[in-house]
Motif scaffolding. Sequence first.
Motif, PDB file in Angstrom:
ATOM      1  N   VAL A   1       0.838  -1.207   0.000  1.00 63.61           N
ATOM      2  CA  VAL A   1       0.000   0.000   0.000  1.00 63.61           C
ATOM      3  C   VAL A   1       0.874   1.258   0.000  1.00 63.61           C
ATOM      4  O   VAL A   1       0.629   2.196  -0.771  1.00 63.61           O
ATOM      5  CB  VAL A   1      -0.970  -0.007   1.204  1.00 63.61           C
ATOM      6  CG1 VAL A   1      -1.691   1.321   1.323  1.00 63.61           C
ATOM      7  CG2 VAL A   1      -1.973  -1.141   1.063  1.00 63.61           C
TER       8      VAL A   1
ATOM      9  N   SER B   1      -4.650  -0.883   9.385  1.00 63.54           N
ATOM     10  CA  SER B   1      -5.505  -0.506   8.256  1.00 63.54           C
ATOM     11  C   SER B   1      -5.978   0.942   8.404  1.00 63.54           C
ATOM     12  O   SER B   1      -6.088   1.680   7.422  1.00 63.54           O
ATOM     13  CB  SER B   1      -6.725  -1.430   8.170  1.00 63.54           C
ATOM     14  OG  SER B   1      -6.326  -2.732   7.815  1.00 63.54           O
TER      15      SER B   1
ATOM     16  N   LEU C   1      -3.235   3.123   7.288  1.00 58.01           N
ATOM     17  CA  LEU C   1      -3.127   3.089   5.828  1.00 58.01           C
ATOM     18  C   LEU C   1      -4.250   3.892   5.180  1.00 58.01           C
ATOM     19  O   LEU C   1      -4.044   4.520   4.137  1.00 58.01           O
ATOM     20  CB  LEU C   1      -3.156   1.639   5.317  1.00 58.01           C
ATOM     21  CG  LEU C   1      -1.964   0.764   5.721  1.00 58.01           C
ATOM     22  CD1 LEU C   1      -2.123  -0.642   5.157  1.00 58.01           C
ATOM     23  CD2 LEU C   1      -0.647   1.372   5.250  1.00 58.01           C
ATOM     24  N   PHE C   2      -5.430   3.899   5.792  1.00 57.70           N
ATOM     25  CA  PHE C   2      -6.543   4.676   5.257  1.00 57.70           C
ATOM     26  C   PHE C   2      -6.179   6.151   5.166  1.00 57.70           C
ATOM     27  O   PHE C   2      -6.312   6.784   4.114  1.00 57.70           O
ATOM     28  CB  PHE C   2      -7.801   4.506   6.113  1.00 57.70           C
ATOM     29  CG  PHE C   2      -8.922   5.412   5.683  1.00 57.70           C
ATOM     30  CD1 PHE C   2      -9.681   5.097   4.584  1.00 57.70           C
ATOM     31  CD2 PHE C   2      -9.189   6.596   6.356  1.00 57.70           C
ATOM     32  CE1 PHE C   2     -10.704   5.935   4.147  1.00 57.70           C
ATOM     33  CE2 PHE C   2     -10.204   7.439   5.932  1.00 57.70           C
ATOM     34  CZ  PHE C   2     -10.966   7.108   4.828  1.00 57.70           C
TER      35      PHE C   2
ATOM     36  N   SER D   1      -3.559   6.839   2.672  1.00 59.49           N
ATOM     37  CA  SER D   1      -4.027   6.715   1.283  1.00 59.49           C
ATOM     38  C   SER D   1      -4.706   7.993   0.797  1.00 59.49           C
ATOM     39  O   SER D   1      -4.928   8.168  -0.403  1.00 59.49           O
ATOM     40  CB  SER D   1      -4.982   5.527   1.139  1.00 59.49           C
ATOM     41  OG  SER D   1      -6.279   5.864   1.592  1.00 59.49           O
ATOM     42  N   LEU D   2      -5.037   8.899   1.732  1.00 53.47           N
ATOM     43  CA  LEU D   2      -5.620  10.182   1.324  1.00 53.47           C
ATOM     44  C   LEU D   2      -4.546  11.213   0.979  1.00 53.47           C
ATOM     45  O   LEU D   2      -4.848  12.299   0.478  1.00 53.47           O
ATOM     46  CB  LEU D   2      -6.532  10.729   2.430  1.00 53.47           C
ATOM     47  CG  LEU D   2      -7.803   9.911   2.666  1.00 53.47           C
ATOM     48  CD1 LEU D   2      -8.637  10.543   3.777  1.00 53.47           C
ATOM     49  CD2 LEU D   2      -8.643   9.812   1.395  1.00 53.47           C
TER      50      LEU D   2
ATOM     51  N   ALA E   1      -3.723  -4.771  -2.180  1.00 52.73           N
ATOM     52  CA  ALA E   1      -3.120  -3.460  -1.896  1.00 52.73           C
ATOM     53  C   ALA E   1      -3.414  -2.482  -3.024  1.00 52.73           C
ATOM     54  O   ALA E   1      -3.711  -1.311  -2.783  1.00 52.73           O
ATOM     55  CB  ALA E   1      -1.605  -3.597  -1.692  1.00 52.73           C
ATOM     56  N   ILE E   2      -3.341  -2.980  -4.274  1.00 55.82           N
ATOM     57  CA  ILE E   2      -3.596  -2.094  -5.411  1.00 55.82           C
ATOM     58  C   ILE E   2      -5.072  -1.706  -5.466  1.00 55.82           C
ATOM     59  O   ILE E   2      -5.414  -0.547  -5.668  1.00 55.82           O
ATOM     60  CB  ILE E   2      -3.155  -2.765  -6.729  1.00 55.82           C
ATOM     61  CG1 ILE E   2      -1.656  -3.036  -6.690  1.00 55.82           C
ATOM     62  CG2 ILE E   2      -3.495  -1.891  -7.922  1.00 55.82           C
ATOM     63  CD1 ILE E   2      -1.201  -4.100  -7.659  1.00 55.82           C
TER      64      ILE E   2
ATOM     65  N   ILE F   1      -7.262  -1.472  -3.042  1.00 49.35           N
ATOM     66  CA  ILE F   1      -7.611  -0.543  -1.964  1.00 49.35           C
ATOM     67  C   ILE F   1      -7.056   0.857  -2.251  1.00 49.35           C
ATOM     68  O   ILE F   1      -7.666   1.869  -1.894  1.00 49.35           O
ATOM     69  CB  ILE F   1      -7.112  -1.107  -0.599  1.00 49.35           C
ATOM     70  CG1 ILE F   1      -8.121  -0.832   0.493  1.00 49.35           C
ATOM     71  CG2 ILE F   1      -5.748  -0.608  -0.231  1.00 49.35           C
ATOM     72  CD1 ILE F   1      -7.846  -1.565   1.792  1.00 49.35           C
ATOM     73  N   THR F   2      -5.924   0.931  -2.944  1.00 45.27           N
ATOM     74  CA  THR F   2      -5.305   2.232  -3.210  1.00 45.27           C
ATOM     75  C   THR F   2      -5.864   2.876  -4.479  1.00 45.27           C
ATOM     76  O   THR F   2      -5.986   4.100  -4.567  1.00 45.27           O
ATOM     77  CB  THR F   2      -3.773   2.097  -3.314  1.00 45.27           C
ATOM     78  OG1 THR F   2      -3.321   1.083  -2.421  1.00 45.27           O
ATOM     79  CG2 THR F   2      -3.094   3.395  -2.962  1.00 45.27           C
TER      80      THR F   2
ATOM     81  N   VAL G   1      -8.823   5.340  -4.308  1.00 39.31           N
ATOM     82  CA  VAL G   1      -8.593   6.757  -4.029  1.00 39.31           C
ATOM     83  C   VAL G   1      -8.542   7.563  -5.320  1.00 39.31           C
ATOM     84  O   VAL G   1      -8.889   8.743  -5.334  1.00 39.31           O
ATOM     85  CB  VAL G   1      -7.273   6.979  -3.263  1.00 39.31           C
ATOM     86  CG1 VAL G   1      -7.320   8.304  -2.544  1.00 39.31           C
ATOM     87  CG2 VAL G   1      -7.009   5.867  -2.294  1.00 39.31           C
TER      88      VAL G   1
ATOM     89  N   TYR H   1     -16.044   5.333  -0.636  1.00 48.72           N
ATOM     90  CA  TYR H   1     -14.660   4.892  -0.517  1.00 48.72           C
ATOM     91  C   TYR H   1     -14.399   4.279   0.857  1.00 48.72           C
ATOM     92  O   TYR H   1     -13.779   3.220   0.980  1.00 48.72           O
ATOM     93  CB  TYR H   1     -13.727   6.075  -0.781  1.00 48.72           C
ATOM     94  CG  TYR H   1     -12.281   5.784  -0.479  1.00 48.72           C
ATOM     95  CD1 TYR H   1     -11.634   4.682  -1.040  1.00 48.72           C
ATOM     96  CD2 TYR H   1     -11.545   6.596   0.381  1.00 48.72           C
ATOM     97  CE1 TYR H   1     -10.312   4.409  -0.761  1.00 48.72           C
ATOM     98  CE2 TYR H   1     -10.221   6.329   0.658  1.00 48.72           C
ATOM     99  CZ  TYR H   1      -9.607   5.237   0.092  1.00 48.72           C
ATOM    100  OH  TYR H   1      -8.300   4.967   0.380  1.00 48.72           O
TER     101      TYR H   1
ATOM    102  N   PHE I   1     -13.214   0.563   1.478  1.00 52.81           N
ATOM    103  CA  PHE I   1     -11.933   0.368   2.168  1.00 52.81           C
ATOM    104  C   PHE I   1     -12.114  -0.638   3.296  1.00 52.81           C
ATOM    105  O   PHE I   1     -11.311  -1.556   3.466  1.00 52.81           O
ATOM    106  CB  PHE I   1     -11.437   1.710   2.711  1.00 52.81           C
ATOM    107  CG  PHE I   1     -10.013   1.682   3.216  1.00 52.81           C
ATOM    108  CD1 PHE I   1      -8.980   2.108   2.399  1.00 52.81           C
ATOM    109  CD2 PHE I   1      -9.718   1.230   4.491  1.00 52.81           C
ATOM    110  CE1 PHE I   1      -7.657   2.094   2.852  1.00 52.81           C
ATOM    111  CE2 PHE I   1      -8.401   1.199   4.953  1.00 52.81           C
ATOM    112  CZ  PHE I   1      -7.372   1.630   4.133  1.00 52.81           C
TER     113      PHE I   1
END
Lengths: 193, 193, 193, 193
Positions: free
Chosen positions: C13, C79, C82-83, C86-87, D15-16, D18-19, D22, D46, D50
């Motif tokens: 990620v 997680s 990571l959330f 990810s922003l 991983a891809i 979830i990303t 965004v 989202y 997620f």
Amino acid sequence: MTKGRLEAFSDGVLAIIITIMVLEIKVPHGADFTALKPLVPVALSYILSFVYVGIYWNNHHMMLSTIDRISGGIMWANSHLLFWLSLTPFATGWMGENHFAPATLAMYGLVLLMCSIAYWILQRLVIQANGPDCVLAYAVGRDVKGKLSPGLYSLGIAASFWHPWVAGAFYVGVALMWLAPDRRIERAMIKRH
Amino acid sequence: MTKGRLEAFSDGVLAIIITIMVLEIKVPHGADFTALKPLVPVALSYILSFVYVGIYWNNHHMMLSTIDRISGGIMWANSHLLFWLSLTPFATGWMGENHFAPATLAMYGLVLLMCSIAYWILQRLVIQANGPDCVLAYAVGRDVKGKLSPGLYSLGIAASFWHPWVAGAFYVGVALMWLAPDRRIERAMIKRH
Amino acid sequence: MTKGRLEAFSDGVLAIIITIMVLEIKVPHGADFTALKPLVPVALSYILSFVYVGIYWNNHHMMLSTIDRISGGIMWANSHLLFWLSLTPFATGWMGENHFAPATLAMYGLVLLMCSIAYWILQRLVIQANGPDCVLAYAVGRDVKGKLSPGLYSLGIAASFWHPWVAGAFYVGVALMWLAPDRRIERAMIKRH
Amino acid sequence: MTKGRLEAFSDGVLAIIITIMVLEIKVPHGADFTALKPLVPVALSYILSFVYVGIYWNNHHMMLSTIDRISGGIMWANSHLLFWLSLTPFATGWMGENHFAPATLAMYGLVLLMCSIAYWILQRLVIQANGPDCVLAYAVGRDVKGKLSPGLYSLGIAASFWHPWVAGAFYVGVALMWLAPDRRIERAMIKRH
């Protein structure tokens, strides 16, 4: 040289290729089911390519599980295979968005053809590096599927300009041929150990 | 500190960089082969960058396979290298879409130059952390290729404004120089162990 | 439960986040250097975010290297971190494309603030799962940096509406504070073992 | 066949996925907070997705940690699950951008439904390959959650056309049900070892 990072890098690239193809399915502006209708050919192309990348990942996994030694040549043959596989999302998108137009079908077949040739080269080098008595050499044997695929892709490419659906049938057919359980490597491992 | 996650993170970033570049090859709207013609320069740029990222992955793999210890400095030097490599898709796309215009060729060379400097810094730190007797120090030796590359990139950047094709020749030439099998690390390992 | 896959998933990620941000730097249509001028604020935002994600990866790596046991709570706290991370590409792109406008600077600070809180929660759970005598608890100690960061981000958010450059200075300052070599965990490991 | 690469490939794809979601949150052109308002439904979608991908990763991790043997069937069932999960970003984007319109809510539920069926198939094959006495078979037990989910998703799909918020409540409810700590596998491992 250990094969761990070769596997990790290949897994990464294949995972990204398989997921990037979804980005070709653009979110439609309409909010009802009719807005999805133009996406049907894109979705069908996506499913076929997903299956193909899945088959390559599966076979790649099998092939590398049988070997211990990797050489510089294997690393470059692997990158060469990844190069052609990385063109799959492009060919898939072009074919899907143009509703299987002849040139796009031929291009899709060409990418499949180059992938199968690149895979064959990698397999040759792996067998060479590990000797003609290695599990892989035994498992591959006469390699009927591997030898048949490039020919069938070529027929598909030729058929693209004659009747698109025949080309599609060739590409789907080869995928089904590879999906059929293939116990060569498993059998070879049992026989030898 | 183990090097496992450093390798995993680098593999991930390099796999994404190499695959993201394909996204720069936008699916054309036309459905025949002439629609692919404007993509030729983009595709050529993509092939060159694919080879370069492949070379970096290969060398990075080799370098880290020779070491045991990593330090905080190595981790940051590695991130620094990944930063410049992450600009490759941008430089590739800009150069390809503008048909190798002078400024875009110079920018491409600049990114290559910064990557080679960042790689050199990382290599220095790895040798420092493992002592002047480590396999890597022995393998790198006089490091002719590593010292030649930044100079050749600089000549390429200068040539961009004079004659684009000369700049392109420099960039392709350095790639070919690195592609030539380089058995330094393998030889060094055999000699010492 | 082993931490291997938690690390692999987090590495994946973080590698994608750090690379996706480059996609925000859109290839300009012009072919000379003046075409790059509007990209300067985007590039500056990208560099800052690259450094921040690098810091998080580095610290995350350190934190997990000290522990053996992970729990369901740790997996969800991870997680959660990571959330918010990810922003980052979104906040980076919005801030860069709008030349550091007040609202975008405040939003960027808010994402940084939430990341630091999420990291703090994860760190709490890791220490809890491994006992107050674990290496991490000892290494973190009074955790001055960890406690200072949320406050400094909050000041930066407030300053966004007063004078943008002050906000930027806060965000750059905290990054520099974390970049300064921090040997707490290394020291703690040496003292205890 | 080792499960290492199966896990690595799945981690990469998840991983891809979830990303990539965004990327659906497009950077707005306005520079004040009101520009973010149209993004609220996209952001809510989202967050829900997620959480769902996080739940799948978590459960997938748990399931594979209990087994030793994988078969060709398991590899394909895993790819099948990844296929449906890879459609999540598309369904999430379509639903968010159309402010939870009926058809988009039904489509989102359909993707969730197919994911849950694919997961169930994979779980069946894993138990089959490892025998009815394996830890997983014991842990799953009557599998109330796994059996309830498809039914609840179906109710949600039906409710989409009747009252959107009821559909949303179903989707959020199932996520909360799975988020509730589930110590089945941990308990089963303790009891048996």
